[in-house]
Motif scaffolding. Structure first.
Motif, PDB file in Angstrom:
ATOM      1  N   ASN A  24       0.839  -1.200   0.000  1.00 52.25           N
ATOM      2  CA  ASN A  24       0.000   0.000   0.000  1.00 52.25           C
ATOM      3  C   ASN A  24       0.876   1.254   0.000  1.00 52.25           C
ATOM      4  OD1 ASN A  24      -2.541  -1.282   0.173  1.00 52.25           O
ATOM      5  ND2 ASN A  24      -2.172  -1.682   2.350  1.00 52.25           N
ATOM      6  N   VAL A  25       1.858   1.259   0.901  1.00 49.91           N
ATOM      7  CA  VAL A  25       2.734   2.429   1.070  1.00 49.91           C
ATOM      8  C   VAL A  25       4.173   1.967   1.267  1.00 49.91           C
ATOM      9  CG1 VAL A  25       3.132   4.564   2.367  1.00 49.91           C
ATOM     10  CG2 VAL A  25       0.905   3.460   2.480  1.00 49.91           C
ATOM     11  N   ILE A  26       5.073   2.524   0.483  1.00 44.07           N
ATOM     12  CA  ILE A  26       6.501   2.361   0.780  1.00 44.07           C
ATOM     13  C   ILE A  26       7.019   3.717   1.242  1.00 44.07           C
ATOM     14  CG2 ILE A  26       8.806   2.034  -0.215  1.00 44.07           C
ATOM     15  CD1 ILE A  26       7.746  -0.254  -1.832  1.00 44.07           C
ATOM     16  N   ILE A  27       7.714   3.703   2.373  1.00 45.51           N
ATOM     17  CA  ILE A  27       8.296   4.938   2.907  1.00 45.51           C
ATOM     18  C   ILE A  27       9.811   4.835   2.754  1.00 45.51           C
ATOM     19  CG2 ILE A  27       8.594   6.339   4.992  1.00 45.51           C
ATOM     20  CD1 ILE A  27       5.841   5.030   5.916  1.00 45.51           C
ATOM     21  N   ILE A  28      10.387   5.795   2.055  1.00 43.56           N
ATOM     22  CA  ILE A  28      11.842   5.762   1.815  1.00 43.56           C
ATOM     23  C   ILE A  28      12.506   6.742   2.774  1.00 43.56           C
ATOM     24  CG2 ILE A  28      13.671   5.954   0.091  1.00 43.56           C
ATOM     25  CD1 ILE A  28      11.548   5.598  -2.091  1.00 43.56           C
ATOM     26  N   LEU A  49       5.743  -0.283   4.448  1.00 44.86           N
ATOM     27  CA  LEU A  49       7.105  -0.826   4.406  1.00 44.86           C
ATOM     28  C   LEU A  49       8.052   0.368   4.455  1.00 44.86           C
ATOM     29  CD1 LEU A  49       9.149  -3.191   3.883  1.00 44.86           C
ATOM     30  CD2 LEU A  49       8.963  -2.590   1.459  1.00 44.86           C
ATOM     31  N   VAL A  50       8.921   0.387   5.455  1.00 46.56           N
ATOM     32  CA  VAL A  50       9.880   1.496   5.603  1.00 46.56           C
ATOM     33  C   VAL A  50      11.263   0.988   5.216  1.00 46.56           C
ATOM     34  CG1 VAL A  50      10.870   3.200   7.196  1.00 46.56           C
ATOM     35  CG2 VAL A  50       8.532   2.358   7.569  1.00 46.56           C
ATOM     36  N   ILE A  51      11.874   1.659   4.232  1.00 50.69           N
ATOM     37  CA  ILE A  51      13.242   1.295   3.818  1.00 50.69           C
ATOM     38  C   ILE A  51      14.138   2.415   4.344  1.00 50.69           C
ATOM     39  CG2 ILE A  51      14.737   0.728   1.871  1.00 50.69           C
ATOM     40  CD1 ILE A  51      12.114   0.143   0.275  1.00 50.69           C
ATOM     41  N   GLU A  52      14.905   2.119   5.403  1.00 46.35           N
ATOM     42  CA  GLU A  52      15.472   3.220   6.191  1.00 46.35           C
ATOM     43  C   GLU A  52      16.869   3.690   5.794  1.00 46.35           C
ATOM     44  OE1 GLU A  52      15.151   2.061  10.300  1.00 46.35           O
ATOM     45  OE2 GLU A  52      16.511   0.395  10.038  1.00 46.35           O
ATOM     46  N   GLY A  53      17.477   3.064   4.796  1.00 47.81           N
ATOM     47  CA  GLY A  53      18.755   3.578   4.308  1.00 47.81           C
ATOM     48  C   GLY A  53      19.921   3.275   5.229  1.00 47.81           C
ATOM     49  N   SER A  54      21.050   3.905   4.939  1.00 46.71           N
ATOM     50  CA  SER A  54      22.282   3.547   5.658  1.00 46.71           C
ATOM     51  C   SER A  54      22.436   4.281   6.985  1.00 46.71           C
ATOM     52  CB  SER A  54      23.489   3.841   4.766  1.00 46.71           C
ATOM     53  OG  SER A  54      23.443   5.190   4.379  1.00 46.71           O
ATOM     54  N   SER A  55      21.550   5.254   7.268  1.00 40.55           N
ATOM     55  CA  SER A  55      21.639   5.974   8.561  1.00 40.55           C
ATOM     56  C   SER A  55      20.310   5.933   9.294  1.00 40.55           C
ATOM     57  CB  SER A  55      22.012   7.432   8.353  1.00 40.55           C
ATOM     58  OG  SER A  55      23.070   7.577   7.495  1.00 40.55           O
ATOM     59  N   PRO A  56      19.913   4.749   9.790  1.00 40.11           N
ATOM     60  CA  PRO A  56      18.644   4.693  10.525  1.00 40.11           C
ATOM     61  C   PRO A  56      18.663   5.681  11.689  1.00 40.11           C
ATOM     62  CG  PRO A  56      19.541   2.480  10.181  1.00 40.11           C
ATOM     63  CD  PRO A  56      20.603   3.450   9.758  1.00 40.11           C
ATOM     64  N   GLY A  57      17.596   6.474  11.797  1.00 42.00           N
ATOM     65  CA  GLY A  57      17.551   7.512  12.841  1.00 42.00           C
ATOM     66  C   GLY A  57      17.752   8.893  12.235  1.00 42.00           C
ATOM     67  N   GLY A  58      18.559   8.974  11.181  1.00 47.82           N
ATOM     68  CA  GLY A  58      18.775  10.248  10.483  1.00 47.82           C
ATOM     69  C   GLY A  58      19.565  11.260  11.300  1.00 47.82           C
ATOM     70  N   GLN A  59      19.365  12.516  10.983  1.00 43.95           N
ATOM     71  CA  GLN A  59      20.154  13.601  11.602  1.00 43.95           C
ATOM     72  C   GLN A  59      20.040  13.684  13.126  1.00 43.95           C
ATOM     73  OE1 GLN A  59      19.845  17.512   9.457  1.00 43.95           O
ATOM     74  NE2 GLN A  59      18.567  16.316   8.081  1.00 43.95           N
ATOM     75  N   PHE A 119      10.711  -3.735  -5.076  1.00 43.19           N
ATOM     76  CA  PHE A 119       9.401  -3.676  -4.422  1.00 43.19           C
ATOM     77  C   PHE A 119       8.423  -2.892  -5.300  1.00 43.19           C
ATOM     78  CE2 PHE A 119      12.518  -3.836  -0.965  1.00 43.19           C
ATOM     79  CZ  PHE A 119      12.040  -4.888  -0.199  1.00 43.19           C
ATOM     80  N   LEU A 120       7.123  -3.229  -5.146  1.00 44.58           N
ATOM     81  CA  LEU A 120       6.072  -2.481  -5.845  1.00 44.58           C
ATOM     82  C   LEU A 120       5.177  -1.811  -4.811  1.00 44.58           C
ATOM     83  CD1 LEU A 120       4.938  -5.212  -8.430  1.00 44.58           C
ATOM     84  CD2 LEU A 120       6.649  -3.408  -8.740  1.00 44.58           C
ATOM     85  N   ALA A 121       4.636  -0.643  -5.157  1.00 46.02           N
ATOM     86  CA  ALA A 121       3.743   0.043  -4.211  1.00 46.02           C
ATOM     87  C   ALA A 121       2.752   0.931  -4.939  1.00 46.02           C
ATOM     88  CB  ALA A 121       4.553   0.888  -3.243  1.00 46.02           C
ATOM     89  N   HIS A 122       1.573   1.087  -4.303  1.00 46.28           N
ATOM     90  CA  HIS A 122       0.572   2.014  -4.839  1.00 46.28           C
ATOM     91  C   HIS A 122       0.923   3.464  -4.516  1.00 46.28           C
ATOM     92  CE1 HIS A 122      -2.068  -1.151  -6.076  1.00 46.28           C
ATOM     93  NE2 HIS A 122      -2.252  -1.604  -4.852  1.00 46.28           N
ATOM     94  N   THR A 123       1.499   3.665  -3.338  1.00 41.05           N
ATOM     95  CA  THR A 123       1.907   5.030  -2.963  1.00 41.05           C
ATOM     96  C   THR A 123       3.313   4.996  -2.370  1.00 41.05           C
ATOM     97  OG1 THR A 123       1.078   4.902  -0.704  1.00 41.05           O
ATOM     98  CG2 THR A 123      -0.451   5.745  -2.326  1.00 41.05           C
ATOM     99  N   ILE A 124       3.990   6.130  -2.519  1.00 39.65           N
ATOM    100  CA  ILE A 124       5.360   6.250  -2.009  1.00 39.65           C
ATOM    101  C   ILE A 124       5.449   7.526  -1.173  1.00 39.65           C
ATOM    102  CG2 ILE A 124       7.811   6.503  -2.649  1.00 39.65           C
ATOM    103  CD1 ILE A 124       6.904   4.001  -3.943  1.00 39.65           C
TER     104      ILE A 124
END
Ligand SMILES: Cc1cc2nc3c(=O)[nH]c(=O)nc-3n(C[C@H](O)[C@H](O)[C@H](O)COP(=O)(O)OP(=O)(O)OC[C@H]3O[C@@H](n4cnc5c(N)ncnc54)[C@H](O)[C@@H]3O)c2cc1C
Length: 326
Positions: A24-28, A49-59, A119-124
């Motif tokens: 339904n939703v992929i969060i990048i 589905l959250v794809i959190e990248g190489s720095s989980p937590g961010g700034q 991955f496939l998603a209806h919304t991003i």
């Protein structure tokens, strides 16, 4: 309610069948905007589905103590963003440690490629954040967060009535200068260019009698006592004369670099490289939303990034309902 629909495609008359999940939703992203979008959409039972990248937590992981999160006079940045992530997980968000390498928004469902999978998603929801532009000089890495800051609104209080150097001479630096003047009246502005640039109301801050300006000057190195910043060494670009300026704080006011390159050719950007959004989170592409520091609605503030992420989650849910996808 229907989750992640299973598509089964028969190719001609052969018996070959393959199925792929459409999320339904992929969060990048994996910062406050992404996790807040996940809280919102998981609460709405969309199993994001959250794809959190190489720095989980961010700034916030680099931010130390946060003093401007409403209702929390003091909370560590890592703890704050960890709480939002935990909240999203408890509500059912799927969070994976992977990095998006390519997207295809020209076809529906939308396609997201990571280092490991497709991955496939209806919304991003895009929440890939930004990075402050750095000085790239000796001492910067060692003293980042130990006297070097990037946001007067966030960390200006650390330098009440103390000598501070602000590096930059454009919009970002001048805006930070205005905010820093609320904390100290001992400010040196190091402008890499020959003149200041920005709207007159911001340039007026540099005319304050408590502000000294050095034009056409670059930073050579940040100097410290091993624990904290004590001075900065600068060089006049024309005369090559160097000087050491004592300071307890150095504010880098050179702006922010949004992490949006991945989406070039797929979405529209403003002249700062931020994904252009209207009404805070809507990109030009239906069903694709952008939130937080990567989007043109950013204010480079944690609470606002989280709020925009949540708003993008609400917009994604509305879109899914309106399109009859859930
Ligand atoms: C030193 C410092 C101190 C700060 N202090 C404060 C403060 O006190 N108060 C305040 O309000 N604000 C503060 N800020 C600003 C605040 O942290 C940011 O505005 C906020 O974190 C932005 O959130 P975001 O979710 O948009 O992006 P970010 O926090 O930048 O997170 C971006 C996320 O996207 C992920 N990502 C990037 N590329 C990809 C990809 N290709 N695939 C998957 N994921 C990807 C990264 O891994 C990261 O997890 C500070 C910032 C810094 C640097």
């Amino acid at each position: 309610m229907q989750f992640n629909k299973l598509i089964v495609i028969f190719l001609g008359l052969s018996s070959q069948i393959y199925g792929e999940t459409i999320h339904n939703v992929i969060i990048i992203g994996g910062g406050p905007a992404a996790y807040s979008a996940a809280v919102c959409t998981a609460n709405g039972k969309l199993t994001p589905l959250v794809i959190e990248g190489s720095s989980p937590g961010g700034q916030p992981l680099k931010a130390g103590d946060i003093k401007n999160w409403p209702g929390m006079p003091n909370i560590n940045g890592a703890e704050l963003v960890g709480n939002i992530q935990e909240h999203a997980k408890k509500l059912g968000a799927q969070i994976i440690e992977d990095t998006v390498t390519r997207v295809d928004f020209k076809q529906k469902p939308y396609v997201v490629y990571t280092k490991k999978e497709k991955f496939l998603a209806h919304t991003i929801i895009i929440a890939t954040g930004s990075e402050p532009v750095k000085l790239n000089c000796p001492g910067e890495k060692k003293y980042f967060g130990k006297g070097i800051i990037v946001c007067a609104q966030c960390d200006g209080y650390l330098f009440e009535n103390q000598p501070v150097v602000i590096v930059g001479g454009g919009y970002s630096a001048l805006r930070e200068l205005g905010l820093m003047l609320k904390h100290t009246q001992q400010i040196m502005l190091i402008n890499p260019d020959k003149a200041l640039s920005g709207p007159q109301f911001l340039i007026n801050y540099a005319n304050d009698p408590h502000v000294k300006v050095l034009h056409n000057t670059s930073v050579k190195q940040v100097i410290g006592d091993g624990e904290r910043v004590t001075a900065i060494e600068v060089v006049d670009k024309e005369t090559n004369v160097t000087q050491k300026i004592n300071a307890n704080g150095i504010l880098i006011g050179l702006g922010w670099r949004p992490n949006g390159t991945l989406f070039k050719g797929q979405l529209t950007f403003n002249d700062k490289g931020e994904i252009l959004v209207t009404n805070n989170v809507f990109t030009k592409e239906l069903g694709i939303f952008a939130a937080g520091d990567v989007a043109s609605s950013t204010k480079h503030q944690l609470f606002i990034a989280a709020g925009r992420g949540y708003e993008a989650g609400m917009a994604a849910e509305k879109y899914l309902v309106e399109q009859g996808l859930i």
